[in-house]
Design a protein around this motif. Structure first.
Motif, PDB file in Angstrom:
ATOM      1  N   ARG A 467       0.858  -1.187   0.000  1.00 21.10           N
ATOM      2  CA  ARG A 467       0.000   0.000   0.000  1.00 21.10           C
ATOM      3  C   ARG A 467       0.889   1.229   0.000  1.00 21.10           C
ATOM      4  NH1 ARG A 467      -5.380  -0.959   3.772  1.00 21.10           N
ATOM      5  NH2 ARG A 467      -6.257  -2.622   2.482  1.00 21.10           N
ATOM      6  N   LEU A 468       0.555   2.158  -0.883  1.00 22.95           N
ATOM      7  CA  LEU A 468       1.434   3.305  -1.131  1.00 22.95           C
ATOM      8  C   LEU A 468       0.721   4.612  -0.790  1.00 22.95           C
ATOM      9  CD1 LEU A 468       4.132   4.348  -2.486  1.00 22.95           C
ATOM     10  CD2 LEU A 468       2.813   4.487  -4.606  1.00 22.95           C
ATOM     11  N   VAL A 469       1.388   5.443   0.011  1.00 26.08           N
ATOM     12  CA  VAL A 469       0.896   6.787   0.290  1.00 26.08           C
ATOM     13  C   VAL A 469       2.061   7.753   0.148  1.00 26.08           C
ATOM     14  CG1 VAL A 469      -0.931   6.011   1.864  1.00 26.08           C
ATOM     15  CG2 VAL A 469       1.329   6.557   2.776  1.00 26.08           C
ATOM     16  N   GLY A 470       1.739   9.032   0.044  1.00 26.08           N
ATOM     17  CA  GLY A 470       2.797  10.035  -0.050  1.00 26.08           C
ATOM     18  C   GLY A 470       2.533  11.028  -1.160  1.00 26.08           C
ATOM     19  N   ALA A 471       3.568  11.723  -1.556  1.00 26.12           N
ATOM     20  CA  ALA A 471       3.514  12.700  -2.644  1.00 26.12           C
ATOM     21  C   ALA A 471       4.821  12.629  -3.407  1.00 26.12           C
ATOM     22  CB  ALA A 471       3.283  14.107  -2.099  1.00 26.12           C
TER      23      ALA A 471
END
Length: 1010
Positions: A467-471
C-alpha cells in the motif's frame, strides 16, 4: 501593543476632525475654491472643474451630457491622487476604496487556489464581485473568462490600461437604470484620456525592507495635434509592470511556518497555544500529531494480494535513503502506542510545508499599448478611435503532487486501488493505492509467466502488495495564467437639427486566457507506471524527464470571453424652467457577451482520464441583450432639481427587466446641499450559475462543530476540550462546498435608496455624509449546508437537496468513519440580502503663504450586511461571513483612508493613514450565532484586531519637465493581525492586510514630460 492600537485609533478619529476644526478656528486664512477631491470627488465638484477648463461634463450614472447636479454620491480617483498615496496601479487604487469590502478578489488570491486565478475584482458594499459593474469610458467590458468562486462574472481590474487613465469615477449608488445588469452596488467607470500632447513617461522600482516583493514600472506616452487649432489629436502609449513572487518563508513569524505554537490566548481562562502543524511534528505535550503523508516522500505498508487486509505499520519505501524531503524523526514507543498513530512508521519525515512550498503572491507581469485618434468632424461633431492591447501573466509553484486524493471539485468517482494480477483499477474493500506483486509491459494480468517481481514493492517476494501513500518527491506543482486583452472603441458625437445632441459609441473586446499547469498527477498514467514498473518509486531521482512528464503531463486550457456593444443616445432641451433647461435623453443599446471556459479537468473519458486535485470547473454560454432607456432632468427651481430615468433590458435567454430611478437635489443655501435617490436594479444569472460544471469552494472546518461521539472513534483522548489528542486529519481540514448550476434561475432584483448632505461652511472645506440602503431579493445562493453536515456527523439521514461525500479514510484510523470531503447542492433563488451604511468625506484645501495643504478623508461604515433565508435573518457585519459571498474574508464595519499633502512648490510631502476595522471569528452561515466566536479555536482571541498602516510620499520637482519621488509604504512596519480561520491567505486576511504583509516597503521613481 493593545495600548498603541488604542492610541492610534484615537489619533485617527482626531485626525478626521482636524481639517474642519482648523478651518473654523482660522477664518482669516486665505481661502480658495475647493479643488476636486482627490479621493472622493463629488459629481458637483467635477462640474465645477469642467466649467473652468471648458471640457464636456461626463457624469457616471447619467446619460445626459452637459449638466451635472450631483444627485448620486460619487468618488473619483485621479492619477495624481494615486501618486500622492504611493499607489502604482489603478487596480490597487480601486482595491483601497473605503466602499470596497469583504468579497473583493485580490491578486494574492491567485497563489491561494482562487478559481479566477490571475485576476482582481472589486466588491462595493460587500455585495460581492458580481454586483459591481466595471465600465471603460461608459461602455461595458468583457468578463474575465473564469468566474469568481466558479459562479460570479466580473471584469478583471488588471486589464485597466494604467498609462492612459485620466480618472476613475466610482458611483456609490445603484445604476441599472443607466447601464443595466450588475450595477446593484455601484459602478466603477474608468475614464481614459481624451487627448494628449507632448511626451511623458516614468520609471520606478520598489522593494520591501526585507528584500521581497520587488516591483518595477515603466510608462511612455507621446501625442501630437490640437483639437481646437488643428482639429485633431493623436497619441500612443505603452507600459510595463512587474512584481516578483513572495513565498511564506520570506515572511516573519508566525506567517512563515506551520508551527502555530507561538499563537496563544487565555480567553478560556487558561493560556492555550496553537498546534504544531509541521507534518509529523510534535505538539506542545511532546505527542506526535498524527502521520502526515503529504511530505514529498513515499511510505508503504504490506497487505494481502487482494489488498483487502493490511498488516504492520507503514515504512519509508527506501529506508536506506531515508527522508527524500524533510528531517527524519523516530517516534518513541509511547508515541507509537497512541491510538492516532496505529499505522505510523518508525521513521517519519518532518516537513514544514508552508515554509518550504507555499506562495503569498505570484509573479506578476503586465505590459500593453494603446493608441487613440480624435478629430473634429465638421463644425459640430467629434469622432474618436481607441485601440488597446494588454497582456497579464502570473505564475507560482506549489506543493509536491499528490498520488492519493478524492475526486477534484465537483466530479465524482470512486477512490481507486490496485491489486495483484489485474489492471490497476477499482478494487472493492480498499481505497488505498497499492504497488502490485508483478509488473509487465501489458499492464494487465501480470504474473510470474509474463512479468517480473515488482522492483518498487519491497514485499513482492512474500506475495504481498505494498500500500502506497505520499507525494511525489521529485515534482512540485506549478500554475500559470496568461491573459491577452484586445479592445477597440469608436465614438461619434455632436449636434444635429440645431438642438439635438447625439452620442454614438461602439466597442469590441476579446479576452484570451491560457491556463498552464505542471506537476499534477494524471490518474490513468499513475496506474500505468505502477502496472508496468516504468516509474522508479524507490529512487525517484533516477527517473528520466520523459517518465516524469508522462506521470504529470502539462495541462494547457484555453478560455475566452467576448463583448460587442453599440449604443446611441439623443438628448434635447424641451423647455426653460426657473432653475435651467428641462432636458430629455433617450437611447438604445445592443450588446453581445460570451464566455467559453472549458473544464481544465473534465471526466468525459472516464474517472481516471484526468488529474488529481485540479478543479473541474467549466462553463460556456452567450447571450444578446437589447435595451432602451431614457432620462429627464428638471431644474424645477434654482435650488431644486428632479431627475428620473428608466431602462428596459431584454435577454436572448428569455429574461427581461425594467429598472427605474428617481432622485432630487435641494440647495437651500450655498453652504448646504441635500440629495437623495431611489432605484430598482437587477443582476442577471451568470454563465457559471446557469450552465456550468459543478464547482467547489472550501471552508475551514472547526473541531467544535463535530459531535463528541464522532470524535471518540479517533481515540478516547480526542475531544473539543483536548484537540491535541485528535489527528491532524480532523484538526486541520476544510469541507468542499460543491455547487451545481441551475438553468432555471431568475434574475436577482434590488431596490436601493441613498440620502446625503454636503456642507461647505467655507469655500476651502467640504463635508459629505451619505446613507445607502440596498436590498436584493431572490438572491442566488447555495443553500445553508450546516444541517447536512450535522446530519452526517450524527449518522442521521441527509436532508433532501444535499449530498454528502466522505473523504478518503484516515491513514492512521482506517476503520473510523471518515470526515466529510464535499457537500453538494444546487443553486437557488432564496436569499434576501441587505446592505446599509454611511459614507463620510472631509476635504479641504488651505494656503499658508508658500505652503498649500490639502486634506482628504474618506470612510465607510457598514451598518448591516445580512441575508434572510426562510424568514431567518443572518447578520454578517463585523464577522467572517457571509461565506457564500466572501469565502470567509469577512465584512469589515469600518474602512477608510486619510490623505494629507503639503505642497511647498518644488517639494511636496504626502502621508496617508489606512484603516480597516477588526471582526469576530464567526459566521452565521456556518452554524454560528452572530458574533459568538464560533469559528475561533481556543488558542485564538474571538476578535481579530483592526489594522492601521501609514504611507508616505515625497516628490521633488527639479524643473517643469522632470521630477522624482520616493514612497515609503507601511512606514511603521505594521503586520496584519493574526487570523487562523480566513480562507485565501495563511494566518492573515488578505483583504484586510493587503500589501501590509510585506512590512515596510520603499519605492523610487522619476517622471518626465516635454
Amino acid at each position: 501593543m493593545m495600548t498603541s492600537i488604542s492610541l492610534t485609533k484615537k489619533a485617527l478619529l482626531l485626525a478626521a476632525a482636524t481639517p474642519f476644526a482648523f478651518a473654523m478656528a482660522t477664518p482669516a486664512f486665505a481661502q480658495q475654491a475647493t479643488p476636486p477631491e482627490q479621493n472622493g470627488v463629488r459629481s458637483g465638484d467635477v462640474a465645477e472643474q469642467n466649467q473652468t477648463t471648458g471640457e464636456e461634463i461626463v457624469v457616471t450614472g447619467s446619460i445626459i451630457r452637459g449638466t451635472d447636479v450631483g444627485i448620486s454620491p460619487t468618488t473619483t480617483l485621479t492619477t495624481e491622487n494615486l501618486d500622492s498615496r504611493g499607489i502604482n496601479t489603478v487596480q490597487a487604487g480601486i482595491q483601497a476604496l473605503s466602499s470596497n469590502n469583504g468579497p473583493a478578489l485580490t491578486n494574492s488570491f491567485t497563489a491561494n487556489g482562487a478559481f479566477a486565478a490571475g485576476a482582481s475584482s472589486v466588491s462595493l458594499r460587500g455585495l460581492s464581485t458580481n454586483s459591481t459593474l466595471v465600465l471603460f469610458d461608459g461602455l461595458r467590458a468583457a468578463y474575465y473568462p473564469l468566474s469568481d468562486d466558479g459562479s460570479r462574472n466580473f471584469v478583471d481590474l488588471n486589464t485597466i490600461p494604467d498609462d492612459i487613465v485620466e480618472r476613475v469615477d466610482v458611483l456609490r449608488d445603484g445604476a441599472s437604470s443607466s447601464y443595466g445588469a450588475d450595477a446593484i452596488a455601484g459602478v466603477v467607470n474608468v475614464i481614459t484620456k481624451r487627448k494628449f500632447n507632448g511626451i511623458s513617461g516614468r520609471a520606478e522600482a520598489g522593494i520591501s525592507e526585507d528584500g521581497v516583493n520587488a516591483n518595477q514600472r515603466l510608462t511612455l506616452t507621446a501625442g501630437t495635434g490640437d483639437l481646437d487649432e488643428k482639429g485633431y489629436n493623436a497619441y500612443i502609449s505603452g507600459f510595463y509592470y512587474r512584481s516578483e513572487a513572495v513565498y511564506q518563508r520570506d515572511l516573519p513569524a508566525p506567517f512563515n511556518s506551520d508551527n502555530e505554537t507561538g499563537i496563544c490566548s487565555n480567553r478560556t481562562g487558561t493560556t492555550q497555544c496553537g498546534p504544531n502543524n509541521i507534518a509529523n511534528g510534535l505538539d506542545s505535550a511532546g505527542n506526535l500529531n498524527g502521520f502526515a503523508i503529504g511530505t514529498g516522500n513515499y511510505y508503504v505498508r504490506p497487505a494481502n494480494a487482494a489488498n483487502t487486509v493490511a498488516t504492520g505499520r507503514y515504512q519509508l519505501l527506501n529506508q536506506a535513503a531515508g527522508c527524500l524531503n524533510g528531517t527524519p524523526y523516530n517516534p518513541t514507543a509511547a508515541q507509537l502506542a497512541q491510538a492516532v498513530n496505529a499505522t505510523t512508521p518508525t521513521t517519519v519525515c518532518q516537513v514544514d510545508n508552508t515554509n518550504k512550498y507555499d506562495a503569498v503572491t505570484p509573479n506578476l507581469e503586465r505590459f500593453g499599448g494603446s493608441a487613440r485618434f480624435t478629430a473634429k468632424v465638421g463644425d459640430s461633431s467629434e469622432a474618436y478611435l481607441l485601440v488597446n492591447f494588454q497582456q497579464s501573466s502570473s505564475n507560482y509553484t506549489g506543493r509536491p503532487a499528490t498520488i492519493r486524493a478524492n475526486a477534484p471539485a465537483g466530479i465524482l468517482f470512486p477512490q481507486f486501488s490496485t491489486s495483484q494480477n489485474q489492471t490497476p483499477a477499482l478494487a472493492a474493500g480498499s481505497s488505498v493505492l497499492a504497488l502490485p506483486v508483478y509488473v509487465c509491459a501489458a499492464r494487465v494480468n501480470c504474473g510470474p509467466t509474463n512479468g517480473t517481481l515488482n522492483p518498487n514493492n519491497p514485499f513482492a517476494a512474500q506475495g504481498q502488495v505494498a500500500r502506497l501513500v505520499g507525494a511525489l518527491p521529485d515534482t512540485v506543482t506549478s500554475n500559470a495564467t496568461r491573459s491577452r486583452v484586445y479592445r477597440a472603441a469608436f465614438g461619434l458625437k455632436g449636434t444635429v437639427l440645431n438642438d439635438i445632441d447625439y452620442d454614438f459609441n461602439a466597442t469590441a473586446m476579446h479576452t484570451d486566457l491560457r491556463l498552464k499547469t505542471n506537476g499534477y498527477v494524471y490518474i490513468q498514467h499513475l496506474l500505468d507506471v505502477i502496472a508496468d514498473g516504468s516509474y522508479n518509486f524507490v529512487n525517484p531521482g533516477l527517473n528520466t524527464q520523459a517518465v516524469r512528464d508522462y506521470l504529470s503531463p502539462e495541462n494547457i486550457t484555453d478560455t475566452s470571453s467576448d463583448l460587442y456593444q453599440a449604443q446611441l443616445t439623443l438628448q434635447k432641451s424641451l423647455a426653460t424652467l426657473p432653475g435651467g433647461d428641462l432636458r430629455l435623453a433617450v437611447g438604445g443599446s445592443i450588446f453581445y457577451e460570451a464566455v467559453d471556459a472549458p473544464s481544465a479537468n473534465d471526466d468525459y473519458n472516464g474517472p481516471t482520464q484526468r488529474y488529481f486535485t485540479l478543479n473541474a470547473f467549466g462553463t460556456k454560454g452567450n447571450r444578446t441583450v437589447s435595451s432602451a432607456f431614457a432620462e429627464i432632468n428638471a431644474p424645477i427651481l434654482s435650488v431644486l432639481t428632479l431627475n428620473g430615468s428608466g431602462r428596459y433590458d431584454h435577454y436572448s435567454t428569455g429574461q427581461s427587466n425594467f429598472s427605474p430611478k428617481v432622485g432630487a437635489i435641494f440647495t437651500p443655501a450655498r453652504q448646504l446641499t441635500v440629495r437623495g435617490t431611489y432605484s430598482r436594479g437587477f443582476r442577471i444569472p451568470s454563465f457559471g450559475e446557469a450552465n456550468a460544471l459543478p464547482t467547489t469552494g472550501y471552508v475551514t472546518q472547526s473541531l467544535s462543530t463535530i459531535p463528541a461521539a464522532f470524535l471518540a472513534q479517533y481515540g478516547a483522548g480526542c475531544s473539543v476540550a483536548t484537540p491535541t489528542g485528535c489527528p491532524t486529519y480532523l484538526t486541520s481540514y476544510s469541507i468542499g462546498q460543491t455547487t451545481l448550476a441551475s438553468p432555471n434561475l431568475k434574475p436577482e432584483k434590488s431596490r436601493s435608496f441613498t440620502g446625503g448632505i454636503k456642507i461647505d461652511p467655507i469655500r476651502s472645506l467640504s463635508l459629505t455624509v451619505d446613507y445607502y440602503n440596498i436590498k436584493k431579493t431572490g438572491a442566488i445562493t447555495t443553500p445553508d449546508n450546516s444541517p447536512a453536515i450535522a446530519a452526517y456527523y450524527a449518522g442521521a439521514a441527509i436532508p433532501t437537496g444535499f449530498e454528502v461525500i466522505a473523504d478518503a479514510v484516515d491513514t492512521n484510523n482506517p476503520g473510523a468513519r471518515p470526515r466529510i470531503a464535499f457537500v453538494r447542492s444546487q443553486l437557488i433563488n432564496a436569499d434576501t440580502i441587505k446592505s446599509s451604511g454611511i459614507d463620510f468625506g472631509i476635504n479641504g484645501a488651505y494656503d499658508f503663504g508658500p505652503v498649500k495643504w490639502t486634506s482628504n478623508l474618506n470612510a465607510s461604515y457598514i451598518i448591516e450586511l445580512s441575508t434572510t433565508i426562510d424568514g431567518v435573518k443572518q447578520r454578517y457585519e463585523g464577522t467572517l461571513g457571509n461565506f457564500n459571498l466572501t469565502a470567509g474574508s469577512g465584512t469589515f464595519e469600518w474602512k477608510g483612508n486619510w490623505l494629507n499633502t503639503f505642497d511647498f512648490g518644488d517639494f511636496a510631502l504626502s502621508s496617508t493613514v489606512n484603516y480597516t476595522s477588526g471582526y469576530d471569528l464567526s459566521a452565521t452561515d456556518q452554524g454560528n450565532d452572530y458574533k459568538d466566536c464560533g469559528l475561533a479555536a481556543a488558542y485564538n482571541n474571538c476578535h481579530v484586531k483592526s489594522y492601521i498602516t501609514v504611507d508616505a510620499n515625497v516628490n521633488f520637482k527639479v524643473n517643469d519637465r522632470f521630477s522624482f519621488y520616493v514612497n515609503a509604504l507601511n512606514v511603521f512596519d505594521r503586520l496584519p493581525p493574526v487570523d487562523t480561520v480566513t480562507y485565501g491567505a495563511y494566518l492573515y486576511n488578505a483583504v484586510q492586510g493587503g500589501d501590509g504583509i510585506f512590512g515596510r516597503q520603499y519605492r523610487a521613481g522619476v517622471k518626465f514630460g516635454f
